[in-house]
Design an enzyme around this catalytic site. Structure first.
Site, mmCIF file in Angstrom:
data_model
loop_
_atom_site.group_PDB
_atom_site.id
_atom_site.type_symbol
_atom_site.label_atom_id
_atom_site.label_comp_id
_atom_site.label_asym_id
_atom_site.label_seq_id
_atom_site.Cartn_x
_atom_site.Cartn_y
_atom_site.Cartn_z
ATOM 1 N N TYR A 162 7.138 75.412 -13.080
ATOM 2 C CA TYR A 162 6.515 76.022 -11.500
ATOM 3 C C TYR A 162 6.753 77.772 -11.370
ATOM 4 C CZ TYR A 162 6.273 71.698 -9.626
ATOM 5 O OH TYR A 162 6.149 70.062 -9.764
ATOM 6 N N LYS A 210 13.488 65.351 -21.098
ATOM 7 C CA LYS A 210 11.848 65.481 -22.421
ATOM 8 C C LYS A 210 12.479 65.777 -23.564
ATOM 9 C CE LYS A 210 8.815 63.083 -21.486
ATOM 10 N NZ LYS A 210 8.409 61.807 -22.363
ATOM 11 N N ASP A 233 11.105 59.959 -17.935
ATOM 12 C CA ASP A 233 9.886 58.566 -17.916
ATOM 13 C C ASP A 233 10.503 57.939 -18.026
ATOM 14 O OD1 ASP A 233 10.421 58.854 -20.807
ATOM 15 O OD2 ASP A 233 8.711 58.349 -21.542
ATOM 16 N N ASP A 239 10.743 66.876 -8.956
ATOM 17 C CA ASP A 239 9.685 67.060 -7.901
ATOM 18 C C ASP A 239 9.571 65.427 -7.675
ATOM 19 O OD1 ASP A 239 8.067 67.814 -5.930
ATOM 20 O OD2 ASP A 239 7.170 68.865 -7.745
ATOM 21 N N ASP A 278 10.911 61.880 -5.187
ATOM 22 C CA ASP A 278 10.100 61.323 -3.818
ATOM 23 C C ASP A 278 9.487 59.358 -4.416
ATOM 24 O OD1 ASP A 278 9.246 63.618 -2.598
ATOM 25 O OD2 ASP A 278 7.214 63.374 -2.948
#
Ligand code: NAD
Length: 367
Positions: free
Chosen positions: A142, A192, A224, A248, A252
């Site tokens: 980001y 990852k 993942d 992020d 959630d």
């Protein structure tokens, strides 16, 4: 003990309504448990823009840098939708996070037994769930450069850059290990490393930091696979540490395993100050909920649990944090529900302040 300084920023919409209940609870801990708070209150978001023409006044920012903890309600609302980006209510919150350099975002996912039916997962998968996701908040994709939309040949290309320095990984890893030491002493790091160099470095640095925490059982998982495991059997985790982007998404996902937005607290922590306490901002995950603002319908629990996090992580009062969480648990077990938690037949919703009353009564009973 010296007084504990707390800056309260109720903000907009339901922010002041839920914060009013927290203020009563802060007073309770002062009167009954000897926790003396120096509380100051100020504006952030749309209400600050209305008064100062900016969503966060410089004096408020300076005060936030001085106090032991900041507690924020929520910002924003339709009235401010057309404002220039630079003065939108959210910019006040972003400025606080950036200037306080709050690099570790703590998002608990805790399922209160009485609300286990609210989850989209089976009750036995979520009942009693209590995990903590630590998301790196100030770096990664980001923020990395280069970024932008560029011309390349006869088409455009959108670019963002995942970038982490060793020191950025080191400090968030330490925050996560410290938390794991205070909890179940299990930490799972997610990245990852199979396809990203930043993931390889992440895994290397976290492993290195782990050598300083021999009591914590460290594991690594591809992000993942982590998402799958979180929905399959979330109770296998205690603390999870991950980067900004994966955090992020995963925070959630994990939070919603437990039900309503009105129940979710958060903390963002930075480097230790001179008194040893971390810079800290506590806030509910939800926004200003303009659709229900001013109607006494807001659930104050997310904000109340954010204060419980402040007790635990800023004020070394884990026992008092637990007392507050137990009071919330008991009130829910008694069947009290704000409108966002309805679902069971025949249950009448309570108002924001009635929920506050009930939690205070339970605190009285615990004293
Ligand atoms: P929201 O979280 O405000 O509301 C989403 C839905 O959840 C609404 O139906 C709302 O009524 C409900 N809800 C939220 N909190 C609740 C609570 N405590 N009790 C009962 N119900 C609750 O998200 P939104 O509608 O997307 O955004 C509204 C405004 O809030 C926008 O201006 C947005 O920019 C802002 N926002 C602020 C923050 C923040 O301050 N941290 C976060 C998200 C959104």
């Amino acid at each position: 003990m010296s007084n504990l300084s707390l800056l309260i920023l109720p903000g907009d919409g339901i922010g002041p309504e839920v914060m009013a209940e927290v203020s009563r609870i802060i007073d309770w801990f002062g009167a009954h448990r000897g926790l003396k708070f120096d509380v100051s209150e100020d504006l952030v978001g749309g209400c600050a823009y209305d008064k100062h023409g900016a969503p966060l006044h410089d004096d408020t920012m300076a005060r936030a840098q001085e106090v032991d903890a900041v507690l924020l309600g929520a910002v924003g609302g339709p009235k401010y939708d057309d404002l220039d980006f630079s003065v939108k209510p959210e910019r006040g919150l972003l400025r606080l996070r950036k200037e306080m350099d709050l690099f570790a975002n703590l998002r608990p996912a805790q399922c209160f037994d009485a609300l286990a039916d609210f989850s989209s997962l089976k009750k036995d998968v979520v009942a009693g769930l209590d995990i903590m996701i630590v998301r790196e908040l100030t770096s990664g994709v980001y923020f990395g450069e280069p970024r932008g939309i560029f011309e390349e040949g006869n088409e455009r290309v959108g670019i963002n850059t995942q970038r982490y320095t060793e020191s950025e990984i080191d400090r968030v890893a330490r925050a996560a290990f410290d938390l794991a030491m205070k909890r179940g002493r299990k930490l799972c790091s997610m990245e990852k490393a199979n396809v990203m160099e930043s993931g390889i470095l992440w895994r290397e640095v976290v492993t290195r930091v782990g050598a300083d925490y021999p009591e914590v059982e460290l594991s690594h998982m591809y992000a993942d696979a982590g998402a799958m495991q979180l929905t399959r059997w979330p109770k296998q985790f205690d603390v999870i540490v991950t980067d900004n982007l994966f955090g992020d998404l995963l925070s959630d996902l994990a939070a919603m395993l437990t039900g309503s937005l009105g129940m979710l607290p958060s903390a963002s922590l930075g480097a230790p100050m001179a008194n040893g306490r971390p810079k800290a901002l506590y806030e509910p995950v939800h926004g200003s909920a303009p659709d229900i603002a001013g109607q006494g319908k807001a659930n104050p629990i997310a904000c109340i649990l954010s204060f419980a996090m402040a007790l635990r992580y800023s004020f070394d009062a884990a026992g008092e944090a637990e007392r507050l969480e137990q009071a919330v648990n008991a009130v829910l077990a008694d069947g009290l529900r704000t409108a966002d938690l309805l679902g069971e037949e025949g249950v009448q919703p309570v108002t924001t302040s009635e929920m506050g009353d009930a939690i205070l009564a339970r605190l009285d009973a615990s004293d």
